[in-house]
Structures are given as structure tokens and as C-alpha cells.
Design an enzyme around this catalytic site. Structure first.
Site, PDB file in Angstrom:
ATOM      1  N   GLY A 144       0.818  -1.212   0.000  1.00 31.62           N
ATOM      2  CA  GLY A 144       0.000   0.000   0.000  1.00 31.62           C
ATOM      3  C   GLY A 144       0.846   1.253   0.000  1.00 31.62           C
ATOM      4  O   GLY A 144       0.447   2.282   0.558  1.00 31.62           O
ATOM      5  N   SER A 145       2.054   1.165  -0.609  1.00 26.70           N
ATOM      6  CA  SER A 145       2.950   2.332  -0.735  1.00 26.70           C
ATOM      7  C   SER A 145       3.362   2.915   0.614  1.00 26.70           C
ATOM      8  O   SER A 145       3.744   4.081   0.686  1.00 26.70           O
ATOM      9  CB  SER A 145       2.298   3.439  -1.584  1.00 26.70           C
ATOM     10  OG  SER A 145       1.970   2.961  -2.855  1.00 26.70           O
ATOM     11  N   SER A 226       4.440  -5.622  -2.984  1.00 31.59           N
ATOM     12  CA  SER A 226       4.623  -4.189  -3.194  1.00 31.59           C
ATOM     13  C   SER A 226       5.396  -3.581  -2.015  1.00 31.59           C
ATOM     14  O   SER A 226       6.513  -4.004  -1.744  1.00 31.59           O
ATOM     15  CB  SER A 226       3.267  -3.518  -3.413  1.00 31.59           C
ATOM     16  OG  SER A 226       3.417  -2.222  -3.941  1.00 31.59           O
ATOM     17  N   GLU A 353       2.995  -4.535 -14.603  1.00 32.37           N
ATOM     18  CA  GLU A 353       3.112  -3.877 -13.300  1.00 32.37           C
ATOM     19  C   GLU A 353       2.721  -2.399 -13.344  1.00 32.37           C
ATOM     20  O   GLU A 353       2.325  -1.828 -12.333  1.00 32.37           O
ATOM     21  CB  GLU A 353       4.548  -4.004 -12.770  1.00 32.37           C
ATOM     22  CG  GLU A 353       4.969  -5.417 -12.381  1.00 32.37           C
ATOM     23  CD  GLU A 353       4.393  -5.864 -11.048  1.00 32.37           C
ATOM     24  OE1 GLU A 353       3.601  -5.108 -10.458  1.00 32.37           O
ATOM     25  OE2 GLU A 353       4.728  -6.973 -10.601  1.00 32.37           O
ATOM     26  N   HIS A 466      -0.513  -5.226 -11.224  1.00 33.53           N
ATOM     27  CA  HIS A 466       0.152  -5.156  -9.926  1.00 33.53           C
ATOM     28  C   HIS A 466      -0.839  -5.545  -8.827  1.00 33.53           C
ATOM     29  O   HIS A 466      -1.930  -4.986  -8.730  1.00 33.53           O
ATOM     30  CB  HIS A 466       0.640  -3.718  -9.706  1.00 33.53           C
ATOM     31  CG  HIS A 466       1.410  -3.486  -8.450  1.00 33.53           C
ATOM     32  ND1 HIS A 466       2.686  -3.967  -8.258  1.00 33.53           N
ATOM     33  CD2 HIS A 466       1.098  -2.800  -7.319  1.00 33.53           C
ATOM     34  CE1 HIS A 466       3.118  -3.579  -7.075  1.00 33.53           C
ATOM     35  NE2 HIS A 466       2.173  -2.874  -6.473  1.00 33.53           N
TER      36      HIS A 466
END
Length: 602
Positions: A144-145, A226, A353, A466
């Protein structure tokens, strides 16, 4: 006489049934109540695929990071006196939710599905039934960055993996965004990386407690996707984490990716920028932190998105930083020096991606049409994804990614930008991480995920996106009522088997020899394994030319042309001055000539 014997028989049967019920009840209670170092926890039985899994949801692993504990490292728990009811997911950590496509499953499925709170440091455990002895443990870290995410999402449900592969699955919540990664490096009140320290404390909890659940603390594999995969690779780089796990799986992310880690200077600068926006500019750091601790978390969330002035569609406003504690240097440097845990890793990426990021604002892109973009829109997209890069640098990207032999295809610019974003941010960093790891004599395995889920709500042009291998890793296609295809169910089972094999043995092939062998990745051959519903294949040198561009050529372009725009401006200014001088000289000369001619006529 006969009636009396019948009565005795009935009494005997009733007594037997009563004893059986009491035995089963005590057996069941024993299964769902487990004593941890902090106290007893009660779980629940879940019916799964004709069997049972015992789930413990929402077990606290740290003190709630409230008040004076905001921005600080997580604090260990004290004991609780009663039985902790671990039968439902706990709060999700505070975060901004995705409001880009209201009501659309493709984006909503990633939004938190429990209440938001700072009191969010809880973990979940799924164990097969009957309770195993010394089972391998797999610990999931969500992505989730570093800005969003929660362990309670349906796609992260560990029950199928626990049931089918008889492993113990653990997942935890960790703080994200400014509340998890705001940093004034060197200051214990806000040291930075507290979201990573949350994860680390959860790993310590597993080491202390998992044996009581039937797990083996000496067989623990981290896996994540991620930013979760970047987290896993940061634990590989952080010496304090090394004793807490055995192996690592990285899905579509790594710590050397350009978005994963910020410098100490940049981390501090972003904290000061947030403080300014929120009205907390003060003379010293202690006063700044004191002010920020008194702000409502929602106010912090509202302002944290503005701390990066040149925000891209892949901005990580507050994320991991070099704090001198969890992380002693930039990941590239540590990889180059070989300063990482020596173990086995399994790494991989998905075919498309980049597309997941394009629909969030790249010019000409939409989830509601085919996103056929023009050359101009492609160039505008490059400006968004590469702010601060010179025009020459952006032109070099366009030149490298254009298929000049087939430049009439309508899709060419759309596909090129997908490849640019995916290669630069995900695929090439993951390959480079794997090479560096392998070069130090560690066994590494690499995959290329090629299957587009039949349940994917995003449009066809977005391809194998992604994040959309996760449902196959966690076995969601095994739930018949969801209506995946039979081929997808078989495919999901094969992936779970390979992931579990790797967790158990350090090799995705396990002990079986009846299927295509997944080879070890070596930097000279770079063999990788394709994953799809067809028979897997072994190929070599994935995206080799593109990754050489990003790892070797593009950095040199930036080095040479990084200030080319400034040089050009200076040259133009100089030329303008020179031109003025020349014009002035010409005017003076013309004036002189004119006067000379006038004098000659006298």
C-alpha cells in the site's frame, strides 16, 4: 425385566453421550484457547474445504501508540488478566482511503474494512486443525505504498493456505503514512521507521509465542507484496531482524526500488514541511513533535499528501528512511557491500506492473475506455512520473521504449508507458536485488506471473496487474461459490504448494520431481519461472535490455544532463547579453561610419 435392561441401556448411552460431549467440549476449548506470554487468547473454528482451521483474529502485540507514544517505536505489552477474545479483526491503522472510483470493486477491495484508529497494532493467526507440532510459519506483510493497507482484507485471508498446506499463517497491522514513518532522524521522540519497528515487534511476538500455536519459531518465512515486499527486503537488510525469520518471499517490490526509501535529509525536510502546513512550525524538534502529537490524526492525514512538491502517481509521502538504527544506509549501498541476511529468497513480478498506476492521473488514461494515448500524452505522462528529469533524459526514455519497427500501432504509446512505469519501479529493481543476493552465494528463485484473473474488475487493456497474484497465493479460487474457473483453482493450488515448499525447504520444488523444475536464479543465466494456467516454462534474462537501460544507461544520462536545462538557460542569457553587446557595437559602428562619411564631404 426387559424394560429394566432397556432403561439401563438407555442410561448407559446417555452417560456415554454426555462424556463424549464433555470430552469434545474440553478438546475444543483446548484448541481455541491458547496461553501466550501476555495471557490467554480465544480463537474460533472456521469450516474450510471440508475441514477446519482455527483462527485467532486481533491479538494485540504492542501497547496502543496513543498520546505520547505517537511517532515513537512500539512498546511491549504487559499481561492481561482475562481471556482475550480473538474472534474478529481489529481496527485498521489511520490512513487516507482511495476515493478515486467510488463503488468500484477494483479500488474499493483495497480500502480498509474495519474502523480506523491509532489503536491498531494487532495480529492474526490461522492454524490447521488438528493443531500441528512444529509447523512452518508464514508471516504476511501487506503493501500500500507505506501509506495504506490492513491485514483484514478479504484477499489476505490465511485460512485456505493454512488448511491446504498445513502451515501457520500470521499477518499484522503496522502504522502507515506520517503516523508510521514521520521522521526526525536521531530524535527518539520521532526516529522514523516506526511502521517497520511495528513489524519487527510482531516478528518478536511470533518467536516468543508461536510454539504455543503449534508453530516452529526456527522455520519462519516472511512474504509480502509491493511495499510489503519492500518491507520484507528491508528486514533482510536490518541486522536486528535477522534472528526473527528464516526465509523471504518478495512479490512485486524491493527495497532498492526508487520509491522505497528516502534519505535522512529528505525525511526530515518532509516532517518540517508537514509541521508548517499544519501550524506546528517551532524553534526546536521537541516542540514540533509536541505540537504534532496534539493534532487530530485526520488533520495529519489531510496535510501529509502535500509534503512532496513534485508528487508523482507513485509518491510515497512518508516511508522508510535511513535512520541509522533499523536501516544504516541506502539499500543499494548495503546490497553492494553484501550486508544482508544470508538465506534463500523467492522473488517475482507480474506481466503488467505499470497499468495500476496509470489510471490514477496519467494523461489520456481511464478505466472506462481503451486508453489509446498520443505521443504528446505519453510525453506528458513522463513529466508526471519523472519530475525533475531533463528533457534530454525524458527523450532518452521515449527513444528506448518506442518500437520503431511497428510505430503505426494505436496501442504503442499506452503499452510503452506501462512498460516504463513497471520496469523502472518494480521489475528492474526486483531483478537487480535478486542478482546482488545471488552473487553472494545465496539461492534465489525468480518468477514471472502471466495469468490475468477471470474475476478481475479492471478493463482488459490493463492486463496482468500489480497486486493481482495475491488472490492465487492465498487460495481464493478454492472457494467454489466465487466462481473462478477450474483451471484457476488448479493454478492457485500449485502456487500455494510452491510457496509452502519454499517456506518449508528453501526450495519451491519441494521434494517432488514430477513437475517442471524451478531453477535457481544465477546472475549469468538469469533463469526464471513463468506462472500461468498453462504448463510453466523456464526462460532466461527477463527484460534484460530494458533493465540495462535503467541500471546502467539512464543514471549516466541523469549525471550528464541533470543540469542541462540550467546550462541551456545560462547559455541563452549569455547569448542574449552578447547579442545586445553586438547590436550596441553595430549601432555605435554605424553611427561612427555615418559621421565619418559626413565629415568626408566637408
Amino acid at each position: 425385566m426387559q424394560s429394566r435392561s432397556t432403561v439401563i441401556y438407555i442410561r448407559f448411552v446417555l452417560w456415554f453421550l454426555l462424556l463424549w460431549v464433555l470430552f469434545e467440549k474440553s478438546h475444543t476449548e483446548e484448541d481455541i484457547i491458547i496461553t501466550t506470554k501476555n495471557g490467554k487468547v480465544r480463537g474460533m473454528h472456521l469450516p474450510v474445504l471440508g475441514g477446519t482451521v482455527t483462527a485467532f483474529l486481533g491479538i494485540p502485540y504492542a501497547q496502543p501508540p496513543l498520546g505520547r507514544l505517537r511517532f515513537k517505536k512500539p512498546q511491549s505489552l504487559t499481561k492481561w488478566p482475562d481471556i482475550w477474545n480473538a474472534t474478529k479483526y481489529a481496527n485498521s491503522c489511520y490512513q487516507n482511503t482511495d476515493q478515486s472510483f467510488p463503488g468500484f470493486l477494483g479500488s474499493e477491495m483495497w480500502n480498509p474494512n474495519t474502523d480506523l484508529s491509532e489503536d491498531c497494532l494487532y495480529l492474526n493467526v490461522w492454524i490447521p486443525t488438528p493443531k500441528p507440532k512444529n509447523a512452518t510459519v508464514m508471516i504476511w506483510i501487506y503493501g500500500g505504498s507505506f501509506q495504506t493497507g490492513t491485514s483484514s482484507l478479504h484477499v489476505y485471508d490465511g485460512k485456505f493456505l493454512a488448511r491446504v498446506e498445513r502451515v501457520i499463517v500470521v499477518s499484522m497491522n503496522y502504522r502507515v503514512g506520517a503516523l508510521g514513518f514521520l521522521a526526525l532522524p536521531g530524535n527518539p521522540e520521532a526516529p522514523g521507521n516506526v511502521g517497520l519497528f511495528d513489524q519487527q515487534l510482531a516478528l518478536q511476538w511470533v518467536q516468543k509465542n508461536i510454539a504455543a500455536f503449534g508453530g516452529n519459531p526456527k522455520s519462519v518465512t516472511l512474504f509480502g507484496e509491493s511495499a510489503g515486499a519492500a518491507s520484507v527486503s528491508l528486514h533482510l537488510l536490518s541486522p536486528e531482524s535477522h534472528p526473527l525469520f528464516t526465509r523471504a518471499i518478495l512479490q512485486s517490490g524491493s527495497s532498492n526500488a526508487p520509491w522505497a526509501v528516502t534519505s535522512r535529509y529528505e525525511a526530515r525536510n518532509r516532517t518540517l514541511t508537514l509541521a508548517k502546513f499544519i501550524g506546528c512550525s517551532r524553534e526546536n524538534d521537541t516542540e514540533i513533535i509536541k505540537c504534532l502529537r496534539n493534532k487530530d490524526p485526520q488533520e495529519i492525514l489531510r496535510h501529509e499528501v502535500f509534503v512532496v512538491p513534485y508528487g508523482t502517481l507513485l509518491s510515497v509521502n512518508f516511508g522508510p528512511t535511513v535512520d541509522g538504527d533499523f536501516l544504516t544506509d541506502m539499500p543499494d549501498t548495503l546490497l553492494q557491500l553484501g550486508q544482508f541476511k544470508k538465506t534463500q529468497i523467492l522473488v517475482g513480478v507480474n506481466k503488467d506492473e505499470g497499468t495500476a498506476f496509470l489510471v490514477y492521473g496519467a494523461p489520456g488514461f481511464s478505466k472506462d475506455n481503451n486508453s489509446i494515448i498520443t505521443r504528446k500524452e505519453f510525453q506528458e505522462g513522463l513529466k508526471i512520473f519523472f519530475p525533475g528529469v531533463s528533457e534530454f533524459g525524458k527523450e532518452s526514455i521515449l527513444f528506448h521504449y518506442m518500437d520503431w519497427l511497428d510505430d503505426q500501432r494505436a496501442e504503442k504509446y499506452r503499452e510503452a508507458l506501462d512498460d516504463v512505469v513497471g520496469d523502472y519501479n518494480i521489475i528492474c529493481p526486483a531483478l537487480e536485488f535478486t542478482k546482488k543476493f545471488s552473487d553472494m552465494g545465496n539461492n534465489a528463485f525468480f518468477y514471472y506471473f502471466e495469468h490475468r484473473s477471470s474475476k478481475l474488475p479492471w478493463p482488459e487493456w490493463m492486463g496482468v496487474m500489480h497486486g493481482y497474484e495475491i488472490e492465487f497465493v492465498f487460495g481464493l479460487p478454492l472457494e467454489r461459490r466465487v466462481n473462478y474457473t477450474k483451471a484457476e483453482e488448479i493454478f492457485s493450488r500449485s502456487i500455494m504448494k510452491r510457496w509452502a515448499n519454499f517456506a518449508k525447504y528453501g526450495n519451491p520444488n519441494g521434494t517432488q520431481n514430477n513437475s517442471t523444475r524451478w531453477p535457481v536464479f544465477k546472475s549469468n543465466e538469469q533463469k526464471y519461472f513463468t506462472l500461468n494456467t498453462e504448463s510453466p516454462k523456464v526462460n532466461t534474462k527477463l527484460r534484460a535490455q530494458q533493465c540495462r537501460f535503467w541500471t546502467l544507461f539512464f543514471p549516466k544520462v541523469l549525471e550528464i544532463t541533470g543540469n542541462i536545462d540550467e546550462v541551456e538557460r545560462e547559455w541563452k542569457a549569455g547569448f542574449h547579453r552578447w547579442n545586445n553587446y553586438m547590436m550596441d557595437w553595430k549601432n555605435q559602428f554605424n553611427d561612427y561610419t555615418s559621421k565619418k562619411e559626413s565629415c568626408a564631404g566637408l
